[in-house]
Scaffold this active site. Structure first.
Site: not given
Ligand code: FPP
Length: 259
Positions: A37-38, A41, A50, A54, A82, A88, A148, A211, A224
Site C-alpha cells: 500500500d501507499g 500517495r 499515481r 505502482h 483486490s 478505481r 519461495l 486495516r 502477527e
C-alpha cells in the site's frame, strides 16, 4: 554470520540489508503476507501520477522477493489487486493489469534463477484472456521451482474467497459428497485458494493505514501484524528484516497460555 548461514542453506550469496539487526534463522516466519500500500500517495507526494507509484512498487516487490528468498521465507503472499480495486478509474485499472502482464514477462527468468514458484490467489478467471494465459504460463514455467512460493493475490477478496468456499461446499452437499456435519475448520480451509499453504505468520502493511482491506480474512486468525508509515515504494529490505525481527520478539500463544 549471514554469509555463512546462507552458504550452508544454499540461498543467494549476497547479504540482505539488515540495518544491523540479527534475526534468528530458525525462527523465520514460514508465510509472510504483504499489503503493498501507499503507491499512490508516494507518487502524489512527488507531484507524479499515481501510476508512477505502482511502477515503483514493482521494484520494491522485486527486492522483497529476493530478500524473502534469501532468508528462507517459504511463502510470500502479496496483494496486487483486490476485488474492490475495480472501483478505481478505468485507466488506473488498465495500468495495473498491464503492469502485472509486464512483470510476468520480465520476471520469469529471475524467478526461475532464484527457484521462486509463482502462484495466484483470487478470481483470475475474470481477467482478460491474454493476462489469464500469461498467468497460466508463468505458473506452469515456475511450477518445478523448489524455493519461495510467491503467491500473488489478483482480483482477490477475503469475503469473495469465503463465498466461493461456501458455494463449493454447498454444491458438494447437494450432490451428496459432503454433509453439513462434516464441515469443520479443516474442511473450510480445504476450499480456500490457500488450501495447501500454511496460514500467514506475519502480515506487513506499509503506508500507515491500520486495516485489513478484505485480505486473507480467514487465514489471519492468529497472524502477527506489523505496520509502518513508510509507503510501499520506499519499503526496503531492511524494513522487511525489521518486521521479521519484531515478529521474532513476540510471543505467539494462539489463545493458549504463556509457556
Ligand atoms: C495500493 O496502493 C496498491 C495497489 C492497489 C496495487 C499494488 C500493486 C503494485 C505494487 C504493483 C503491481 C504488482 C505487480 C505484481 C505487477 P494505493 O494505490 O492504494 O496507494 P494509496 O493508498 O497511496 O492511494
Amino acid at each position: 554470520m549471514w554469509q555463512r548461514w546462507f552458504n550452508k542453506n544454499n540461498y543467494a550469496q549476497s547479504e540482505p540489508d539488515t540495518a544491523g539487526l540479527v534475526i534468528d534463522p530458525v525462527k523465520i516466519p514460514a508465510h509472510v503476507a504483504i499489503i503493498m500500500d501507499g503507491n499512490g500517495r508516494w507518487a502524489k507526494a512527488k507531484g507524479m501520477p499515481r501510476v508512477f507509484g505502482h511502477r515503483a512498487g514493482v521494484e520494491t516487490l522485486r527486492e522483497i522477493v529476493k530478500t524473502a528468498s534469501q532468508i528462507g521465507v517459504k511463502v510470500l503472499t502479496a496483494y496486487a489487486f483486490s476485488t474492490e480495486n475495480w472501483k478505481r478509474p478505468a485507466d488506473e485499472v488498465a495500468f495495473l493489469m498491464n503492469l502485472l502482464a509486464e512483470y510476468l514477462d520480465s520476471e520469469i527468468e529471475e524467478l526461475n534463477q532464484n527457484q521462486v514458484k509463482l502462484r495466484f490467489i483470487g478470481d483470475t478467471e475474470q481477467l482478460a484472456p491474454a493476462l489469464k494465459a500469461k498467468i497460466a504460463e508463468t505458473t506452469r514455467l515456475t511450477a518445478q521451482n523448489s524455493g519461495l512460493i510467491l503467491n500473488l493475490a489478483v482480483n482477490y477478496g477475503g469475503r469473495a474467497e469465503l463465498v466461493r468456499a461456501f458455494r463449493l461446499m454447498a454444491d458438494k452437499i447437494s450432490n451428496g459428497a459432503l454433509t453439513a456435519a462434516e464441515i469443520t475448520e479443516d474442511v473450510v480451509n480445504a476450499h480456500l485458494y490457500t488450501a495447501d499453504l500454511p496460514d500467514p505468520d506475519l502480515l506487513i502493511r506499509p503506508s500507515g493505514d491500520l486495516r485489513l482491506s478484505n485480505y486473507l480474512l480467514w487465514q489471519v486468525a492468529y497472524t502477527e501484524f506489523w505496520f509502518t508509515n513508510v509507503n510501499w515504494p520506499d519499503f526496503k529490505p531492511h524494513h522487511f528484516i525489521e518486521a521479521i525481527y519484531e515478529y521474532q520478539q513476540r510471543e505467539r500463544r494462539f489463545g493458549g497460555l504463556k509457556k
